[in-house]
Write an enzyme that holds these catalytic residues in place. Sequence first.
Site, mmCIF file in Angstrom:
data_model
loop_
_atom_site.group_PDB
_atom_site.id
_atom_site.type_symbol
_atom_site.label_atom_id
_atom_site.label_comp_id
_atom_site.label_asym_id
_atom_site.label_seq_id
_atom_site.Cartn_x
_atom_site.Cartn_y
_atom_site.Cartn_z
ATOM 1 N N PHE A 65 5.885 15.244 2.451
ATOM 2 C CA PHE A 65 6.820 16.372 2.366
ATOM 3 C C PHE A 65 7.691 16.508 3.618
ATOM 4 O O PHE A 65 8.455 17.457 3.757
ATOM 5 C CB PHE A 65 6.069 17.679 2.062
ATOM 6 C CG PHE A 65 5.656 17.819 0.599
ATOM 7 C CD1 PHE A 65 6.058 16.904 -0.366
ATOM 8 C CD2 PHE A 65 4.867 18.886 0.196
ATOM 9 C CE1 PHE A 65 5.677 17.042 -1.711
ATOM 10 C CE2 PHE A 65 4.483 19.046 -1.147
ATOM 11 C CZ PHE A 65 4.893 18.118 -2.096
ATOM 12 N N ASN A 96 2.833 10.996 8.371
ATOM 13 C CA ASN A 96 3.949 10.273 9.014
ATOM 14 C C ASN A 96 5.205 11.137 9.095
ATOM 15 O O ASN A 96 6.275 10.775 8.619
ATOM 16 C CB ASN A 96 4.234 8.936 8.319
ATOM 17 C CG ASN A 96 4.512 9.072 6.825
ATOM 18 O OD1 ASN A 96 4.103 10.039 6.197
ATOM 19 N ND2 ASN A 96 5.221 8.119 6.261
ATOM 20 N N HIS A 181 -3.620 2.833 3.907
ATOM 21 C CA HIS A 181 -2.510 2.044 3.343
ATOM 22 C C HIS A 181 -2.814 0.594 3.690
ATOM 23 O O HIS A 181 -2.785 0.205 4.858
ATOM 24 C CB HIS A 181 -1.191 2.488 3.985
ATOM 25 C CG HIS A 181 -0.002 1.713 3.504
ATOM 26 N ND1 HIS A 181 1.115 2.309 2.968
ATOM 27 C CD2 HIS A 181 0.260 0.377 3.474
ATOM 28 C CE1 HIS A 181 2.001 1.392 2.630
ATOM 29 N NE2 HIS A 181 1.500 0.200 2.939
ATOM 30 N N HIS A 234 -2.672 3.741 -3.249
ATOM 31 C CA HIS A 234 -1.665 3.041 -4.067
ATOM 32 C C HIS A 234 -1.909 1.541 -4.242
ATOM 33 O O HIS A 234 -1.136 0.708 -3.741
ATOM 34 C CB HIS A 234 -0.244 3.300 -3.553
ATOM 35 C CG HIS A 234 -0.046 3.280 -2.058
ATOM 36 N ND1 HIS A 234 -0.642 2.368 -1.226
ATOM 37 C CD2 HIS A 234 0.722 4.055 -1.260
ATOM 38 C CE1 HIS A 234 -0.261 2.598 0.015
ATOM 39 N NE2 HIS A 234 0.564 3.612 0.017
ATOM 40 N N ASP A 305 2.308 9.380 -4.451
ATOM 41 C CA ASP A 305 3.018 8.816 -3.293
ATOM 42 C C ASP A 305 4.470 9.295 -3.280
ATOM 43 O O ASP A 305 5.392 8.509 -3.056
ATOM 44 C CB ASP A 305 2.939 7.287 -3.262
ATOM 45 C CG ASP A 305 3.393 6.724 -1.908
ATOM 46 O OD1 ASP A 305 3.564 7.522 -0.967
ATOM 47 O OD2 ASP A 305 3.574 5.508 -1.803
ATOM 48 N N HIS A 309 13.558 10.011 -0.030
ATOM 49 C CA HIS A 309 14.606 9.617 0.914
ATOM 50 C C HIS A 309 15.930 10.015 0.281
ATOM 51 O O HIS A 309 16.063 9.995 -0.953
ATOM 52 C CB HIS A 309 14.587 8.110 1.164
ATOM 53 C CG HIS A 309 13.320 7.606 1.778
ATOM 54 N ND1 HIS A 309 12.987 7.837 3.093
ATOM 55 C CD2 HIS A 309 12.291 6.900 1.251
ATOM 56 C CE1 HIS A 309 11.816 7.282 3.346
ATOM 57 N NE2 HIS A 309 11.359 6.716 2.247
HETATM 58 O O1 DOR Z 1 7.177 3.339 0.231
HETATM 59 C C1 DOR Z 1 6.553 4.078 0.979
HETATM 60 N N1 DOR Z 1 7.131 5.147 1.552
HETATM 61 N N2 DOR Z 1 5.266 3.810 1.231
HETATM 62 C C2 DOR Z 1 4.584 4.468 2.189
HETATM 63 O O2 DOR Z 1 3.432 4.180 2.387
HETATM 64 C C3 DOR Z 1 5.251 5.508 3.008
HETATM 65 C C4 DOR Z 1 6.349 6.111 2.248
HETATM 66 C C5 DOR Z 1 7.236 7.011 3.084
HETATM 67 O O3 DOR Z 1 6.692 7.826 3.841
HETATM 68 O O4 DOR Z 1 8.453 6.926 2.951
#
Ligand code: DOR
Length: 446
Positions: A65, A96, A181, A234, A305, A309
Amino acid sequence: MAETFDTLLLGAEIVNQDGRAICDLGLRGGRIAVIGDLSRAAAAETLSCRGLTILPGIIDTQVHFREPGLTHKEDLESGSRAAVLGGVTAVFEMPNTNPMTTSAAALAAKVAAAHHRMHCDFAFFVGGTAENVEEIPVLEKLPGAAGIKVFIGSSTGNLLVEDDETLARIVARLSRRASFHCEDEARLRARLDLRRPGDPASHPVWRDPEAALLATQRLVTLARRFGRRVHVLHVSTGDEIEYLAGHKDVASCEVTPHHLTLAAPECYERLGTYAQMNPPVRDRAHQERIWRGVAEGVVDILGSDHAPHTRAEKDHPYPGSHSGMTGVQTLVPVMLDHVHAGRLSLERFVDLAAAGPARLFGIAAKGRIAVGYDADLTIVDLKRRETITDGWIASKCGWTPYDGMQVTGWPVGTFVRGRRVMWQGELTGPGTGEPVRFGEALPERG
Ligand code: DOR
């Protein structure tokens, strides 16, 4: 005098641990108070649910998020709004962010920012790193913590533990189940030249099945060495499913609706970089073996997941394009469509997305419809035909890889601890989300 409740839900089909049956639910004080015939009971709010189906609240154990630091993509409010519009009642959010969630202070800040602002209940993973390894026994049990998450392969952000020595130090200190992961970073680095500029179909060539399997095998070897429980996020390959079938005592695993629904090469031809994620979506042969893992019970849970973006970030030419797709809002309708198509039973969906998360992570009083449990409910119309569109997506980034997909089965209501937070596509008020509680880390109220 008739018994009184806060809310009565009448005449729905309930899907639960003892099968499916038409009955009524009485909710009181945020919990399920009675299951049975309540046609003569009274309540402040009574809803006729005839023709609808009530599932235990769907729990999405993998979402990003983006708050703090990346809130141009998403924040805790917008992501959780997407969740409840899609019928999800609780989420586990990933570390992250910027700053990363790797300290007690960063976790407490997220919990404070989420409390009564998020629309669903929540827990946050704490990133395990070389720097915080000694604190892991404390960090994994803090209020609001879903446990430890480790990136063995790099993805969005800087969280990475690529060497076995550090990984071993982390695994040795775990007491709760931790999530990983799994892609082997050394192999990813060695194969960087296999990325073809402008061609996202080369993403699964670069990040190949062997990279995923290698990391999963390294992790399971360490879990066995230290006698710890690990969770592989995943899973994208049939090889890992077949390998993990031999290690169910120490390792659980998750699959995503993306890996069950999209397949190469078609998804890259149609969606380009919008199908790009880590670990990658692979071909139909892998997808079929993952479905077999669902059918045979090797797969424990589903996670979306959800990794939003912006379009601008996705529109960079590959490999500059960002990896990740939205998913929290589409998890329920996409999976109900798979149920409609006969690919899994509704009971198995409930097992994968409500009972399963509760079992694996030891969630206190969620994951089933039972007296005394939190009244977290996902109300669905199994017959409703809808088309998923970008316009429906509440995520700040405003797109879904499923734009234009016709589905049968739709979330029509979301209850969180007895409160109706979504009904027929509308939010009913401001956020009232609270931390998920875990049996291994119940808060002291001394
Ligand atoms: O495709 C991904 N995007 N895999 C991940 O493990 C992290 C995620 C992201 O945070 O954008």
